[in-house]
Design a protein around this motif. Structure first.
Motif, PDB file in Angstrom:
ATOM      1  N   VAL A  27      90.956  11.647  -3.823  1.00 58.63           N
ATOM      2  CA  VAL A  27      92.312  11.740  -4.386  1.00 58.63           C
ATOM      3  C   VAL A  27      92.780  13.189  -4.507  1.00 58.63           C
ATOM      4  N   PRO A  28      91.938  14.137  -4.992  1.00 60.46           N
ATOM      5  CA  PRO A  28      92.420  15.521  -5.066  1.00 60.46           C
ATOM      6  C   PRO A  28      92.829  16.078  -3.699  1.00 60.46           C
ATOM      7  N   GLY A  29      91.991  15.859  -2.715  1.00 61.58           N
ATOM      8  CA  GLY A  29      92.307  16.363  -1.376  1.00 61.58           C
ATOM      9  C   GLY A  29      93.508  15.681  -0.767  1.00 61.58           C
ATOM     10  N   ALA A  30      93.604  14.357  -0.943  1.00 58.13           N
ATOM     11  CA  ALA A  30      94.749  13.628  -0.395  1.00 58.13           C
ATOM     12  C   ALA A  30      96.042  14.062  -1.082  1.00 58.13           C
ATOM     13  N   SER A  31      95.979  14.339  -2.367  1.00 60.95           N
ATOM     14  CA  SER A  31      97.179  14.777  -3.085  1.00 60.95           C
ATOM     15  C   SER A  31      97.616  16.161  -2.638  1.00 60.95           C
ATOM     16  N   ILE A  32      96.650  17.052  -2.460  1.00 56.71           N
ATOM     17  CA  ILE A  32      96.986  18.427  -2.085  1.00 56.71           C
ATOM     18  C   ILE A  32      97.357  18.531  -0.610  1.00 56.71           C
ATOM     19  N   LEU A  33      96.661  17.797   0.248  1.00 54.37           N
ATOM     20  CA  LEU A  33      96.957  17.851   1.682  1.00 54.37           C
ATOM     21  C   LEU A  33      98.041  16.859   2.096  1.00 54.37           C
ATOM     22  N   GLY A  34      98.299  15.851   1.282  1.00 57.78           N
ATOM     23  CA  GLY A  34      99.279  14.815   1.608  1.00 57.78           C
ATOM     24  C   GLY A  34     100.649  15.345   1.997  1.00 57.78           C
ATOM     25  N   PRO A  35     101.208  16.349   1.293  1.00 56.13           N
ATOM     26  CA  PRO A  35     102.532  16.843   1.666  1.00 56.13           C
ATOM     27  C   PRO A  35     102.632  17.431   3.073  1.00 56.13           C
ATOM     28  N   LEU A  36     101.502  17.704   3.698  1.00 60.71           N
ATOM     29  CA  LEU A  36     101.537  18.161   5.088  1.00 60.71           C
ATOM     30  C   LEU A  36     101.882  17.015   6.040  1.00 60.71           C
ATOM     31  N   ALA A  37     101.676  15.777   5.596  1.00 57.19           N
ATOM     32  CA  ALA A  37     101.922  14.615   6.453  1.00 57.19           C
ATOM     33  C   ALA A  37     103.091  13.767   5.961  1.00 57.19           C
ATOM     34  N   ILE A  38     103.151  13.523   4.648  1.00 60.59           N
ATOM     35  CA  ILE A  38     104.180  12.640   4.082  1.00 60.59           C
ATOM     36  C   ILE A  38     104.608  13.177   2.716  1.00 60.59           C
ATOM     37  N   PRO A  39     105.776  12.766   2.218  1.00 60.43           N
ATOM     38  CA  PRO A  39     106.245  13.263   0.918  1.00 60.43           C
ATOM     39  C   PRO A  39     105.331  12.843  -0.235  1.00 60.43           C
ATOM     40  N   SER A  40     105.380  13.603  -1.315  1.00 61.51           N
ATOM     41  CA  SER A  40     104.530  13.334  -2.473  1.00 61.51           C
ATOM     42  C   SER A  40     104.840  11.978  -3.105  1.00 61.51           C
ATOM     43  N   GLN A  41     106.080  11.520  -3.015  1.00 66.07           N
ATOM     44  CA  GLN A  41     106.423  10.219  -3.577  1.00 66.07           C
ATOM     45  C   GLN A  41     105.693   9.101  -2.834  1.00 66.07           C
ATOM     46  N   ILE A  42     105.627   9.218  -1.527  1.00 66.68           N
ATOM     47  CA  ILE A  42     104.946   8.203  -0.719  1.00 66.68           C
ATOM     48  C   ILE A  42     103.436   8.306  -0.933  1.00 66.68           C
ATOM     49  N   THR A  43     102.923   9.519  -1.024  1.00 68.29           N
ATOM     50  CA  THR A  43     101.504   9.717  -1.305  1.00 68.29           C
ATOM     51  C   THR A  43     101.126   9.022  -2.607  1.00 68.29           C
ATOM     52  N   SER A  44     101.938   9.209  -3.639  1.00 65.26           N
ATOM     53  CA  SER A  44     101.671   8.590  -4.938  1.00 65.26           C
ATOM     54  C   SER A  44     101.677   7.075  -4.837  1.00 65.26           C
ATOM     55  N   ALA A  45     102.658   6.532  -4.141  1.00 60.41           N
ATOM     56  CA  ALA A  45     102.750   5.080  -4.004  1.00 60.41           C
ATOM     57  C   ALA A  45     101.527   4.520  -3.269  1.00 60.41           C
ATOM     58  N   ILE A  46     101.071   5.207  -2.241  1.00 60.77           N
ATOM     59  CA  ILE A  46      99.894   4.761  -1.484  1.00 60.77           C
ATOM     60  C   ILE A  46      98.658   4.785  -2.387  1.00 60.77           C
ATOM     61  N   LEU A  47      98.489   5.859  -3.134  1.00 57.18           N
ATOM     62  CA  LEU A  47      97.318   5.977  -4.003  1.00 57.18           C
ATOM     63  C   LEU A  47      97.327   4.906  -5.095  1.00 57.18           C
ATOM     64  N   ILE A  48      98.459   4.694  -5.723  1.00 54.38           N
ATOM     65  CA  ILE A  48      98.562   3.678  -6.774  1.00 54.38           C
ATOM     66  C   ILE A  48      98.382   2.290  -6.174  1.00 54.38           C
ATOM     67  N   GLY A  49      98.991   2.049  -5.033  1.00 55.06           N
ATOM     68  CA  GLY A  49      98.853   0.749  -4.374  1.00 55.06           C
ATOM     69  C   GLY A  49      97.416   0.451  -3.996  1.00 55.06           C
ATOM     70  N   GLY A  50      96.645   1.495  -3.741  1.00 50.72           N
ATOM     71  CA  GLY A  50      95.239   1.335  -3.393  1.00 50.72           C
ATOM     72  C   GLY A  50      94.332   1.162  -4.597  1.00 50.72           C
ATOM     73  N   GLY A  51      94.881   1.291  -5.798  1.00 49.52           N
ATOM     74  CA  GLY A  51      94.084   1.055  -6.997  1.00 49.52           C
ATOM     75  C   GLY A  51      93.636   2.296  -7.741  1.00 49.52           C
ATOM     76  N   THR A  52      94.088   3.466  -7.353  1.00 52.81           N
ATOM     77  CA  THR A  52      93.725   4.690  -8.058  1.00 52.81           C
ATOM     78  C   THR A  52      94.402   4.700  -9.431  1.00 52.81           C
TER      79      THR A  52
END
Length: 191
Positions: A131-156
């Motif tokens: 989660v830390p790496g995906a959150s920090i590197l996520g904005p290089l691929a997709i917006p932080s809002q979408i990153t958050s939704a993916i992480l929450i949807g996955g059960g984090t």
């Protein structure tokens, strides 16, 4: 005066027509827009002549407030879906879908559509860096809002997502703000 300096000067004159108290609010709203995020809004604000610290704080706050809203909505939606999922035969009712028992696709469900390149890249980062790496590197691929939704949807857990999204937003907004400030000050020589 170079064309870039003239363009920036004209943009700053346009921004100066907006009352100073409203300028950070506009940057805050821009930070809430996906794909603009905190770093983009801070850059726009600084180019517009807003003080770099004010622009960065307003942009990061707007981005985080939007992420907070997305996390709250996604978490409620995930809870509603999981609570309504049928319990597989042989699984105890108390541990059912929440614990991940029987998370297979139900018969008769259509197969999922293929994932986008950004989502595939994000999933690789999530597996590799957590989660830390995906959150920090996520904005290089997709917006932080979408990153958050993916992480929450996955059960984090929500708090874990919010913590690392706050770190990511602060980091990327600071990088964007310092970079554009340095470029305007030392390269373009516009104050």
């Amino acid at each position: 005066m170079s064309p870039i300096q003239q363009l920036i000067s004209n943009f700053q004159e346009l921004v100066a027509q907006v009352p100073e108290i409203v300028q950070p609010l506009i940057i805050l709203l821009a930070g809430a827009v996906p794909f603009v995020d905190g770093e983009g809004a801070a850059i726009i604000g600084i180019i517009g002549g807003v003080h770099p610290v004010v622009a960065a704080v307003a942009a990061a706050a707007g981005n985080f407030l939007c992420v907070l809203l997305v996390v709250a909505v996604t978490s409620r939606a995930r809870t509603a879906v999981i609570d309504r999922r049928p319990t597989p035969v042989g699984a105890s009712v108390g541990m059912g879908a929440r614990a991940g028992v029987g998370a297979q696709a139900l018969p008769g469900m259509a197969p999922a559509k293929p994932e986008s390149k950004g989502r595939e890249r994000f999933n690789r980062w999530l597996v590799r860096f957590g989660v830390p790496g995906a959150s920090i590197l996520g904005p290089l691929a997709i917006p932080s809002q979408i990153t958050s939704a993916i992480l929450i949807g996955g059960g984090t857990p929500r708090r874990w997502v919010l913590l690392w999204q706050a770190v990511s937003i602060a980091l990327w907004t600071t990088v964007g703000a310092v970079s554009v400030w340095a470029a305007l000050t030392y390269v373009v020589e516009v104050s």
